[in-house]
Scaffold this motif. Structure first.
Motif, PDB file in Angstrom:
ATOM      1  N   TRP A 153      78.088 -10.076  59.732  1.00  0.00           N
ATOM      2  CA  TRP A 153      77.024 -10.768  58.943  1.00  0.00           C
ATOM      3  C   TRP A 153      77.404 -12.385  58.865  1.00  0.00           C
ATOM      4  CZ3 TRP A 153      72.062  -9.485  58.974  1.00  0.00           C
ATOM      5  CH2 TRP A 153      71.915  -8.001  58.847  1.00  0.00           C
ATOM      6  N   ALA A 154      78.765 -12.583  58.616  1.00  0.00           N
ATOM      7  CA  ALA A 154      79.297 -13.757  58.509  1.00  0.00           C
ATOM      8  C   ALA A 154      79.139 -14.680  59.561  1.00  0.00           C
ATOM      9  CB  ALA A 154      80.589 -13.739  57.804  1.00  0.00           C
ATOM     10  N   ASP A 155      78.991 -14.043  60.593  1.00  0.00           N
ATOM     11  CA  ASP A 155      79.003 -14.516  61.785  1.00  0.00           C
ATOM     12  C   ASP A 155      77.668 -15.100  62.363  1.00  0.00           C
ATOM     13  OD1 ASP A 155      81.818 -14.223  62.762  1.00  0.00           O
ATOM     14  OD2 ASP A 155      81.333 -11.905  63.057  1.00  0.00           O
ATOM     15  N   LEU A 156      76.760 -14.614  61.522  1.00  0.00           N
ATOM     16  CA  LEU A 156      75.361 -15.119  61.935  1.00  0.00           C
ATOM     17  C   LEU A 156      74.816 -16.268  61.124  1.00  0.00           C
ATOM     18  CD1 LEU A 156      74.089 -11.331  62.303  1.00  0.00           C
ATOM     19  CD2 LEU A 156      74.716 -13.018  64.034  1.00  0.00           C
ATOM     20  N   GLN A 157      73.711 -16.914  61.787  1.00  0.00           N
ATOM     21  CA  GLN A 157      73.093 -17.937  60.920  1.00  0.00           C
ATOM     22  C   GLN A 157      71.607 -17.810  61.539  1.00  0.00           C
ATOM     23  OE1 GLN A 157      75.176 -21.366  62.773  1.00  0.00           O
ATOM     24  NE2 GLN A 157      76.511 -21.555  60.988  1.00  0.00           N
ATOM     25  N   GLU A 158      70.719 -17.755  60.279  1.00  0.00           N
ATOM     26  CA  GLU A 158      69.480 -17.521  60.575  1.00  0.00           C
ATOM     27  C   GLU A 158      68.812 -18.797  61.008  1.00  0.00           C
ATOM     28  OE1 GLU A 158      65.506 -15.798  57.980  1.00  0.00           O
ATOM     29  OE2 GLU A 158      67.198 -16.067  57.044  1.00  0.00           O
ATOM     30  N   PHE A 159      67.832 -18.604  62.062  1.00  0.00           N
ATOM     31  CA  PHE A 159      67.188 -19.869  62.659  1.00  0.00           C
ATOM     32  C   PHE A 159      65.640 -19.670  62.420  1.00  0.00           C
ATOM     33  CE2 PHE A 159      68.150 -17.196  66.253  1.00  0.00           C
ATOM     34  CZ  PHE A 159      66.849 -17.283  67.027  1.00  0.00           C
ATOM     35  N   CYS A 160      65.256 -18.707  62.326  1.00  0.00           N
ATOM     36  CA  CYS A 160      63.765 -18.342  62.387  1.00  0.00           C
ATOM     37  C   CYS A 160      63.093 -17.235  61.475  1.00  0.00           C
ATOM     38  CB  CYS A 160      63.374 -18.188  63.862  1.00  0.00           C
ATOM     39  SG  CYS A 160      61.445 -18.057  64.198  1.00  0.00           S
ATOM     40  N   PRO A 166      49.974 -10.671  64.742  1.00  0.00           N
ATOM     41  CA  PRO A 166      49.113  -9.728  65.351  1.00  0.00           C
ATOM     42  C   PRO A 166      49.740  -9.149  66.581  1.00  0.00           C
ATOM     43  CG  PRO A 166      48.380 -11.978  65.652  1.00  0.00           C
ATOM     44  CD  PRO A 166      49.599 -12.095  64.837  1.00  0.00           C
ATOM     45  N   LEU A 167      49.311  -7.900  67.008  1.00  0.00           N
ATOM     46  CA  LEU A 167      49.852  -7.194  68.265  1.00  0.00           C
ATOM     47  C   LEU A 167      48.889  -7.846  69.323  1.00  0.00           C
ATOM     48  CD1 LEU A 167      51.855  -4.896  69.339  1.00  0.00           C
ATOM     49  CD2 LEU A 167      49.637  -3.583  69.064  1.00  0.00           C
ATOM     50  N   SER A 168      49.691  -8.127  70.521  1.00  0.00           N
ATOM     51  CA  SER A 168      48.818  -8.662  71.605  1.00  0.00           C
ATOM     52  C   SER A 168      48.050  -7.441  72.319  1.00  0.00           C
ATOM     53  CB  SER A 168      49.756  -9.281  72.457  1.00  0.00           C
ATOM     54  OG  SER A 168      50.316 -10.462  72.050  1.00  0.00           O
ATOM     55  N   ALA A 169      47.300  -7.782  73.107  1.00  0.00           N
ATOM     56  CA  ALA A 169      46.535  -6.689  73.804  1.00  0.00           C
ATOM     57  C   ALA A 169      47.321  -5.868  74.943  1.00  0.00           C
ATOM     58  CB  ALA A 169      45.455  -7.356  74.639  1.00  0.00           C
ATOM     59  N   ASP A 170      48.547  -6.498  75.220  1.00  0.00           N
ATOM     60  CA  ASP A 170      49.580  -5.676  75.988  1.00  0.00           C
ATOM     61  C   ASP A 170      50.565  -4.759  75.350  1.00  0.00           C
ATOM     62  OD1 ASP A 170      51.137  -7.594  75.133  1.00  0.00           O
ATOM     63  OD2 ASP A 170      51.794  -8.515  77.081  1.00  0.00           O
ATOM     64  N   GLY A 171      50.320  -4.929  73.892  1.00  0.00           N
ATOM     65  CA  GLY A 171      51.219  -3.957  73.165  1.00  0.00           C
ATOM     66  C   GLY A 171      52.483  -4.590  72.790  1.00  0.00           C
ATOM     67  N   THR A 172      52.446  -5.734  72.658  1.00  0.00           N
ATOM     68  CA  THR A 172      53.967  -6.499  72.557  1.00  0.00           C
ATOM     69  C   THR A 172      53.461  -7.441  71.360  1.00  0.00           C
ATOM     70  OG1 THR A 172      53.523  -8.483  73.916  1.00  0.00           O
ATOM     71  CG2 THR A 172      54.537  -6.480  74.817  1.00  0.00           C
ATOM     72  N   TYR A 173      54.557  -7.955  70.621  1.00  0.00           N
ATOM     73  CA  TYR A 173      54.495  -8.904  69.697  1.00  0.00           C
ATOM     74  C   TYR A 173      54.931 -10.210  70.422  1.00  0.00           C
ATOM     75  CZ  TYR A 173      53.349  -5.420  65.841  1.00  0.00           C
ATOM     76  OH  TYR A 173      53.190  -4.522  65.050  1.00  0.00           O
ATOM     77  N   LYS A 174      54.551 -11.185  70.229  1.00  0.00           N
ATOM     78  CA  LYS A 174      54.839 -12.494  70.853  1.00  0.00           C
ATOM     79  C   LYS A 174      55.290 -13.530  69.633  1.00  0.00           C
ATOM     80  CE  LYS A 174      52.660 -12.183  75.264  1.00  0.00           C
ATOM     81  NZ  LYS A 174      52.179 -10.711  75.018  1.00  0.00           N
ATOM     82  N   LEU A 175      56.509 -13.641  69.491  1.00  0.00           N
ATOM     83  CA  LEU A 175      57.283 -14.331  68.350  1.00  0.00           C
ATOM     84  C   LEU A 175      57.816 -15.639  68.955  1.00  0.00           C
ATOM     85  CD1 LEU A 175      58.975 -10.834  67.415  1.00  0.00           C
ATOM     86  CD2 LEU A 175      56.872 -12.074  66.191  1.00  0.00           C
ATOM     87  N   GLN A 176      57.188 -16.797  68.537  1.00  0.00           N
ATOM     88  CA  GLN A 176      57.650 -17.796  68.804  1.00  0.00           C
ATOM     89  C   GLN A 176      58.512 -18.660  67.731  1.00  0.00           C
ATOM     90  OE1 GLN A 176      55.105 -21.702  69.295  1.00  0.00           O
ATOM     91  NE2 GLN A 176      55.115 -20.965  71.513  1.00  0.00           N
ATOM     92  N   CYS A 177      59.433 -19.103  68.220  1.00  0.00           N
ATOM     93  CA  CYS A 177      60.709 -19.851  67.469  1.00  0.00           C
ATOM     94  C   CYS A 177      61.359 -20.943  68.163  1.00  0.00           C
ATOM     95  CB  CYS A 177      61.862 -18.939  66.982  1.00  0.00           C
ATOM     96  SG  CYS A 177      61.465 -17.227  66.271  1.00  0.00           S
ATOM     97  N   THR A 178      61.711 -21.806  67.212  1.00  0.00           N
ATOM     98  CA  THR A 178      62.640 -23.094  67.645  1.00  0.00           C
ATOM     99  C   THR A 178      63.821 -22.548  67.961  1.00  0.00           C
ATOM    100  OG1 THR A 178      61.110 -24.636  66.664  1.00  0.00           O
ATOM    101  CG2 THR A 178      63.176 -25.208  67.045  1.00  0.00           C
ATOM    102  N   LEU A 179      64.630 -22.919  69.213  1.00  0.00           N
ATOM    103  CA  LEU A 179      65.855 -22.317  69.366  1.00  0.00           C
ATOM    104  C   LEU A 179      66.754 -23.328  68.699  1.00  0.00           C
ATOM    105  CD1 LEU A 179      65.896 -20.992  72.812  1.00  0.00           C
ATOM    106  CD2 LEU A 179      65.773 -19.793  70.877  1.00  0.00           C
TER     107      LEU A 179
END
Length: 392
Positions: A153-160, A166-179
């Motif tokens: 956990w100490a190696d990780l930094q949260e960024f988003c 909402p679930l997309s029609a194709d059965g996926t979650y599309k999750l947009q984040c700033t990299l």
């Protein structure tokens, strides 16, 4: 004979059906863009893995984990991920079925990843059983982390951090984040916490950062514009708005969030604001700058606003209308500050501040400052509050 064997056949059918339903109910999903570690192994021939790290994982725990790519979970996480998933077992989610995924190797299959022109990337999570969501949280390994090292956990930094999506029609979650700004091989780690259950799911993604995409400036180009300071509790339903202005004083961006239960304390509402800003803003980031990553923290004083050079910000606070008429219903005060800003009367209006005390708007002409929004004139606590208010 048929009568003697019918109950057994029925029992077998029911048992088989029950197992099938249980398997379906336990299947929930994984990240496919970029491909999670387990999904990459599943796609690369589960019985005879072409990737050497997947082959080593199969030797440790068998191939069944690859077929069960959608079930890396902990039933009783309830957001306490570090309590249920210890260091060294992050990729398996501390689920023994997937223990082969925790092998410390540098040759896991990686997915190239880079932001779009706006600095963002759309993660795609394939959901075989969608759920109501408390939050999606994304972490990346710190600068200097070496592929093949144990993942802690100490190696990780949260960024988003994202909320219910909402679930997309194709059965996926599309999750947009700033990299975040990174280069080379890293691990992106995702937690998915349900809101309708204590169950959570875990995903390791082996990625290779390639280019900036031309949209998001490096952290070095973000300028520290000042702190977000929480001076008291805010009511549920309060709307916080971070406004960004250019050098000419023109509005260039506005990001709003409305506080829910559990987000109203001085330590929590800056965190809620920061997460919303970092997930959606183009011009601003809020948090603590550490090792090149701006990370929101639960604190009344530690989070800071980062803007591009020459910009400035203002934080507007709007408490919900409780329906209480002027006079507070008992003649003691007219509004709970900052409700009603713009209609305060010099020498007349009395407000209840966020510190619980009462303040009267100064007589004309100083009373004009009462209607100026912003932290500086917040009665009792702002840096210039005495210019606008007197204790009542």
């Amino acid at each position: 004979m048929s009568m003697r064997f019918t109950p057994l056949l029925l029992a077998t059918a029911v048992l088989g059906g029950g197992l099938g339903m249980a398997g379906t109910a336990a299947a929930h999903g994984t990240m496919t863009t970029p491909a999670s570690r387990v999904y990459a192994c599943f796609q690369g021939n589960p019985e005879n893995p072409t990737n050497p790290a997947c082959a080593a994982a199969k030797a440790v725990a068998g191939s069944q984990a690859f077929y069960d790519w959608n079930g890396i979970n902990q039933a009783n996480a309830n957001g306490n991920h570090q309590a249920v998933v210890p260091d060294g077992k992050l990729c398996s989610g501390n689920n023994p079925t997937f223990r082969g995924l925790d092998l410390n190797r540098s040759d896991w299959s990686t997915t190239p990843i880079q932001p779009d022109a706006n600095g963002r990337f759309t993660f795609v999570f394939k959901a075989t059983a969608p759920h109501a969501t408390r939050d999606w949280r994304f972490f990346v390994t710190r600068d200097g982390w070496q592929p093949g090292s144990p993942l802690r956990w100490a190696d990780l930094q949260e960024f988003c951090t994202l909320g219910n999506t909402p679930l997309s029609a194709d059965g996926t979650y599309k999750l947009q984040c700033t990299l975040p700004q990174r280069s080379g091989q890293h691990v992106i780690y995702n937690t998915w916490q349900r809101s309708d259950s204590t169950e959570a799911f875990y995903t390791c993604m082996d990625v290779r950062f390639e280019g900036s995409g031309g949209g998001t400036p490096p952290v070095a180009q973000w300028q520290d514009a000042g702190p977000v300071t929480a001076r008291g509790d805010l009511p549920v339903g309060t709307t916080l708005a971070l406004r960004v202005f250019n050098a000419g004083g023109n509005d260039v961006e506005r990001v709003e969030t409305t506080l829910a239960a559990g987000q109203t304390t001085p330590a929590q509402w800056p965190l809620a604001l920061a997460r919303k800003v970092n997930a959606s803003a183009q011009q601003a980031r809020v948090g603590v700058l550490r090792d090149g990553v701006i990370t929101p923290v639960a604190s009344a004083t530690e989070n800071r606003v980062y803007l591009k050079a020459g910009q400035r910000f203002q934080l507007d606070t709007r408490v919900p209308d409780t329906g209480t008429p002027p006079g507070g219903g008992n003649g003691t005060f007219d509004y709970v500050y900052p409700a009603g800003i713009g209609s305060y009367k010099a020498g007349e209006t009395v407000v209840k501040g966020t510190d619980g005390k009462l303040y009267a708007c100064r007589p004309f002409p100083q009373g004009g400052w009462c209607n100026v929004a912003g932290e500086a004139y917040r009665p009792g606590v702002g840096s210039a509050w005495r210019d606008a208010w007197i204790p009542y």
